[in-house]
Structure formats: C-alpha cells, structure tokens
Write an enzyme that holds these catalytic residues in place. Structure first.
Site, PDB file in Angstrom:
ATOM      1  N   THR A  99       0.857  -1.183   0.000  1.00  0.00           N
ATOM      2  CA  THR A  99       0.000   0.000   0.000  1.00  0.00           C
ATOM      3  C   THR A  99       0.896   1.237   0.000  1.00  0.00           C
ATOM      4  O   THR A  99       2.127   1.124   0.005  1.00  0.00           O
ATOM      5  CB  THR A  99      -0.956   0.005   1.214  1.00  0.00           C
ATOM      6  OG1 THR A  99      -0.175   0.087   2.416  1.00  0.00           O
ATOM      7  CG2 THR A  99      -1.799  -1.258   1.263  1.00  0.00           C
ATOM      8  N   GLU A 152      12.820  -6.285   1.383  1.00  0.00           N
ATOM      9  CA  GLU A 152      13.893  -5.927   0.441  1.00  0.00           C
ATOM     10  C   GLU A 152      13.492  -4.753  -0.458  1.00  0.00           C
ATOM     11  O   GLU A 152      14.291  -3.877  -0.765  1.00  0.00           O
ATOM     12  CB  GLU A 152      14.239  -7.154  -0.413  1.00  0.00           C
ATOM     13  CG  GLU A 152      15.341  -6.933  -1.422  1.00  0.00           C
ATOM     14  CD  GLU A 152      16.685  -6.604  -0.804  1.00  0.00           C
ATOM     15  OE1 GLU A 152      17.146  -7.362   0.066  1.00  0.00           O
ATOM     16  OE2 GLU A 152      17.277  -5.568  -1.182  1.00  0.00           O
ATOM     17  N   VAL A 155      13.934  -0.460  -0.140  1.00  0.00           N
ATOM     18  CA  VAL A 155      15.068   0.356  -0.589  1.00  0.00           C
ATOM     19  C   VAL A 155      15.515  -0.163  -1.958  1.00  0.00           C
ATOM     20  O   VAL A 155      15.781  -1.361  -2.110  1.00  0.00           O
ATOM     21  CB  VAL A 155      16.249   0.277   0.406  1.00  0.00           C
ATOM     22  CG1 VAL A 155      17.429   1.099  -0.095  1.00  0.00           C
ATOM     23  CG2 VAL A 155      15.829   0.746   1.796  1.00  0.00           C
ATOM     24  N   GLY A 209       6.218   7.951 -14.044  1.00  0.00           N
ATOM     25  CA  GLY A 209       5.806   7.085 -12.944  1.00  0.00           C
ATOM     26  C   GLY A 209       6.863   6.873 -11.881  1.00  0.00           C
ATOM     27  O   GLY A 209       6.742   5.991 -11.037  1.00  0.00           O
ATOM     28  N   GLU A 212       6.769   9.910  -6.248  1.00  0.00           N
ATOM     29  CA  GLU A 212       5.739   9.574  -5.261  1.00  0.00           C
ATOM     30  C   GLU A 212       4.478  10.372  -5.605  1.00  0.00           C
ATOM     31  O   GLU A 212       4.539  11.332  -6.388  1.00  0.00           O
ATOM     32  CB  GLU A 212       6.197   9.985  -3.851  1.00  0.00           C
ATOM     33  CG  GLU A 212       7.462   9.306  -3.362  1.00  0.00           C
ATOM     34  CD  GLU A 212       7.262   7.830  -3.046  1.00  0.00           C
ATOM     35  OE1 GLU A 212       6.429   7.509  -2.201  1.00  0.00           O
ATOM     36  OE2 GLU A 212       7.943   6.999  -3.675  1.00  0.00           O
ATOM     37  N   ASP A 223      11.851  11.041   1.099  1.00  0.00           N
ATOM     38  CA  ASP A 223      11.839   9.629   0.699  1.00  0.00           C
ATOM     39  C   ASP A 223      13.209   8.990   0.998  1.00  0.00           C
ATOM     40  O   ASP A 223      13.280   7.888   1.555  1.00  0.00           O
ATOM     41  CB  ASP A 223      11.506   9.554  -0.804  1.00  0.00           C
ATOM     42  CG  ASP A 223      11.628   8.159  -1.368  1.00  0.00           C
ATOM     43  OD1 ASP A 223      10.769   7.322  -1.044  1.00  0.00           O
ATOM     44  OD2 ASP A 223      12.573   7.894  -2.141  1.00  0.00           O
ATOM     45  N   LYS A 227      14.726   5.801   3.646  1.00  0.00           N
ATOM     46  CA  LYS A 227      15.595   4.710   3.190  1.00  0.00           C
ATOM     47  C   LYS A 227      16.913   4.689   3.966  1.00  0.00           C
ATOM     48  O   LYS A 227      17.457   3.620   4.253  1.00  0.00           O
ATOM     49  CB  LYS A 227      15.836   4.834   1.687  1.00  0.00           C
ATOM     50  CG  LYS A 227      14.552   4.589   0.881  1.00  0.00           C
ATOM     51  CD  LYS A 227      14.699   5.033  -0.570  1.00  0.00           C
ATOM     52  CE  LYS A 227      13.420   4.783  -1.350  1.00  0.00           C
ATOM     53  NZ  LYS A 227      13.405   5.452  -2.669  1.00  0.00           N
ATOM     54  N   GLY A 325       9.729   1.150  -9.994  1.00  0.00           N
ATOM     55  CA  GLY A 325       9.155   0.413 -11.128  1.00  0.00           C
ATOM     56  C   GLY A 325       8.296  -0.731 -10.618  1.00  0.00           C
ATOM     57  O   GLY A 325       8.584  -1.308  -9.577  1.00  0.00           O
TER      58      GLY A 325
HETATM   59  N1  HSE Z   1       9.557   7.851  -5.750  1.00  0.00           N
HETATM   60  C1  HSE Z   1      10.609   6.912  -5.464  1.00  0.00           C
HETATM   61  C2  HSE Z   1      11.793   7.252  -6.362  1.00  0.00           C
HETATM   62  C3  HSE Z   1      10.114   5.515  -5.707  1.00  0.00           C
HETATM   63  O1  HSE Z   1      11.688   8.147  -7.199  1.00  0.00           O
HETATM   64  O2  HSE Z   1      12.844   6.643  -6.205  1.00  0.00           O
HETATM   65  C4  HSE Z   1      10.769   4.468  -4.884  1.00  0.00           C
HETATM   66  O3  HSE Z   1      10.773   4.710  -3.518  1.00  0.00           O
END
Ligand code: HSE
Length: 349
Positions: A99, A152, A155, A209, A212, A223, A227, A325
């Site tokens: 989610t 996994e 990250v 795509g 976020e 983000d 990580k 992806g």
């Molecule tokens: N929005 C994130 C990125 C996706 O651009 O790396 C993976 O966390």
C-alpha cells in the site's frame, strides 16, 4: 511441492505486477524455486476486496480494470476494502503488503503488518513507512510469532541491497554507506544537466511514474531519509529515528549551480549517507553533494539508484540498479518469498 497461499494488500502497480508474474511464471517456479504461489485474497482501498480460498486466477486479477469497486464485480467480491478479514481470514500463509507509504506514522500499512504477524502469517512488504518508523517492533513481533518479516523492496526496489549486504557482506563490518536512493531526484538532476528547468524535469518524472504521489517527498529528500533510516538500522545496527537524519533536498539547486559543477568536472547528486563514528554512534544525512566526476556515484544517471558500502575488509562495494518500477518492485516481493522459503527449508533440515 510447497504451495504458499498469498493475500495481496494494496492492489496498485506492484501487487498487480506480482499477479502478472504469478500468471506467467508459477509453473516455472515449481522447478526453479521449489514452490508455487496461489492468490487467495486481494484488498485495495479503491478496488474493494475478494477472497477465494480455492485460489483466484492471477491473470484475470492482473488485468482487472482500474475502476472504483472493480473487485465487487467478480463473484464473491466486495466494494469495500475488508483489509482485516483478508489479512486474517483468507487462509493466506503470506501477506504481500504494497500500500502507499505514509511517512508520518506509517499507517495504515503498519497495522496491516501487525495484524498479519500477530496472526502468525509471513509478511513481505515494499512499504518504507512501517520499516523506517516501526521496524524494530515489527521484527520483534515476527520473531515472537515465528514468521518472516521481509522488506527488500523498501530500498532500491528489486535491486538487491538489504539482503545482499546482510548476507554476502557478513563477516566484514560495514562502517557506512552513501547512496543515490531516489530515482526521481536523480532523474531531475540529470535532466537539468541537459538544460531542462526543475519544474519541467519533475513533471517528466511524474509522467514516467517514478515520483511519489506527492513529489515533494522525492525532491526534498524525505523519501531518501526513510531509506537511510532503514539501511542504517539494518546494516549499521543503528537505532535511528527519522528525525535523527539531517535532511535537505534539491529544490534550491539552479541550472547555474549545475552548469558551474559541469565546468569543474563535477556533478550535484542527492546523497543519503550514514557513518559509524569513533564512539560507535551513527550519524546520518540527506543532502545535495558536489561529487567529482571520478566518484563512483557521479556517473549514475537518470532514475537509476546506487549505494556504496564502506567495509573494513574489502573497501568500497557499490551496487547499482533500478530503484523504482512495478515489475522491479514486485521482483523484490518475490525475492522476499524465496528468502522465507529457503529459511523454512533450512528449519526443516
Ligand atoms: N519515488 C521513489 C523514487 C520511488 O523516485 O525513487 C521508490 O521509492
């Protein structure tokens, strides 16, 4: 032959891609991996929910129209996301949680993981929120219930990082890492090197795509901060909270800054890093850094991610690959399932 029953929680791109992989490769996995997967439940805030203990057709699920309440159109389906029922009562052995990431409190994904672990179900997840914010509690809960909790894909999506470092660098101490851990921001910086403006570059990343739902999390480093916490706690045995990580993004960098760097044989990169200090504590940061072109991370372009581990026995080890992806992240879920299958096989020996 082991058959794992799987419930998919969140049916956006990632779990849909997992359903597609199951439709295409389940037979092959029987011989290659020693198990097959049967989807017994699906739940999604937008699509509703569906349970069938005999097994749902993975190909039909993968092709489900993305319209509100679509699961209610299938026999036995419901327009409501009956998350708790699907997690606890679908007969699943494994919950695949994919989610959205909530960076504030990790909910509702954290509750989904907790319900599953308390019901002694394995959890595989790609969600950064529960791991960065509640990882230690969830791991302890998994241990108490003798089930696996694997993440996994939280990250660098399917690019092996966490398990690779944990298992294949075991015996060598990791004293720190620095990484390009956000595809969107790296894509934006790379496009700005070709002269595109910041706003246009972010729009392109959204269209492709990578970004976020709210791209602020990508370009302001939030983000990456999640990580960094995940990697530092996992691999440096740190006990970091998100607020312990200094965080600055790339939104203040201008085309002039980028051009000036180029003239000096250098590049701006958004770097997430953690380092073990002499007193054993771990300091961590997210910030734009000017890297000399000879630096191993300087040549990582576009949406690609990379992380360099600083180890005591073999020096710097760099892993690079996709960081986002659908299929790439679904592969991470598969790798988590392979890992828990191998652990179960070892326990049986
Ligand atoms: N929005 C994130 C990125 C996706 O651009 O790396 C993976 O966390």
């Amino acid at each position: 032959m082991t058959e794992y029953k799987l419930a998919l929680v969140g049916f956006g791109g990632v779990n849909r891609a997992l359903a597609q992989l199951i439709a295409e490769r389940n037979e092959r996995w029987k011989t290659e991996l020693g198990f097959s997967l049967k989807i017994v439940g699906v739940t999604d805030l937008f699509l509703g929910s569906l349970i069938n203990r005999q097994g749902l057709d993975a190909a039909s699920l993968a092709g489900l129209p993305a319209v509100k309440g679509a699961l209610a159109q299938l026999p036995g389906g419901n327009a409501l996301a009956l998350n708790e029922v699907v997690i606890k009562d679908s007969g699943a052995d494994i919950i695949a949680e994919a989610t959205f990431t909530n960076p504030v409190d990790g909910e509702p994904a954290t509750s989904f993981c907790r319900w599953a672990l308390e019901s002694a179900k394995h959890v595989v997840t790609t969600n950064k929120g529960p791991i960065a914010l509640h990882g230690a509690q969830l791991k302890a809960l998994a241990q108490r219930n003798h089930v696996a909790f694997e993440y996994e894909g939280s990250v660098m999506s399917g690019t092996p990082v966490i398990r690779l470092a944990r298992q294949l660098l075991a015996g060598s101490t990791i004293n720190g890492f620095e990484g390009i851990l956000n595809g969107t921001s790296n894509f934006v910086l790379t496009r700005m090197e070709s002269g595109l403006g910041f706003t246009e570059a972010v729009e392109q990343a959204q269209a492709l795509g990578y970004a976020e739902a709210d791209p602020t999390a990508d370009v302001e480093g939030h983000d990456v901060r999640l990580k960094v916490v995940i990697l530092a706690n996992e691999l440096l045995d740190a006990k970091l909270n998100v607020s312990d990580v200094r965080c600055r993004g790339i939104s203040t960098l201008t085309l002039d800054d980028i051009d000036q760097a180029r003239q000096n044989n250098a590049r701006w990169k958004l770097i997430g890093a953690a380092t073990r200090q002499a007193d054993g504590s771990v300091s961590a940061s997210v910030e734009p850094r000017l890297l000399d072109n000879a630096h191993p991370l300087a040549s990582i372009g576009g949406a690609t991610n990379a992380v360099s581990f600083n180890t005591d026995l073999i020096g710097t080890v760099t892993v690079s690959g996709p960081g986002a992806g659908r299929t790439e992240t679904a592969f991470a879920l598969l790798s988590d399932i392979i890992s828990l299958h191998q652990a179960a096989a070892q326990n049986r020996e």
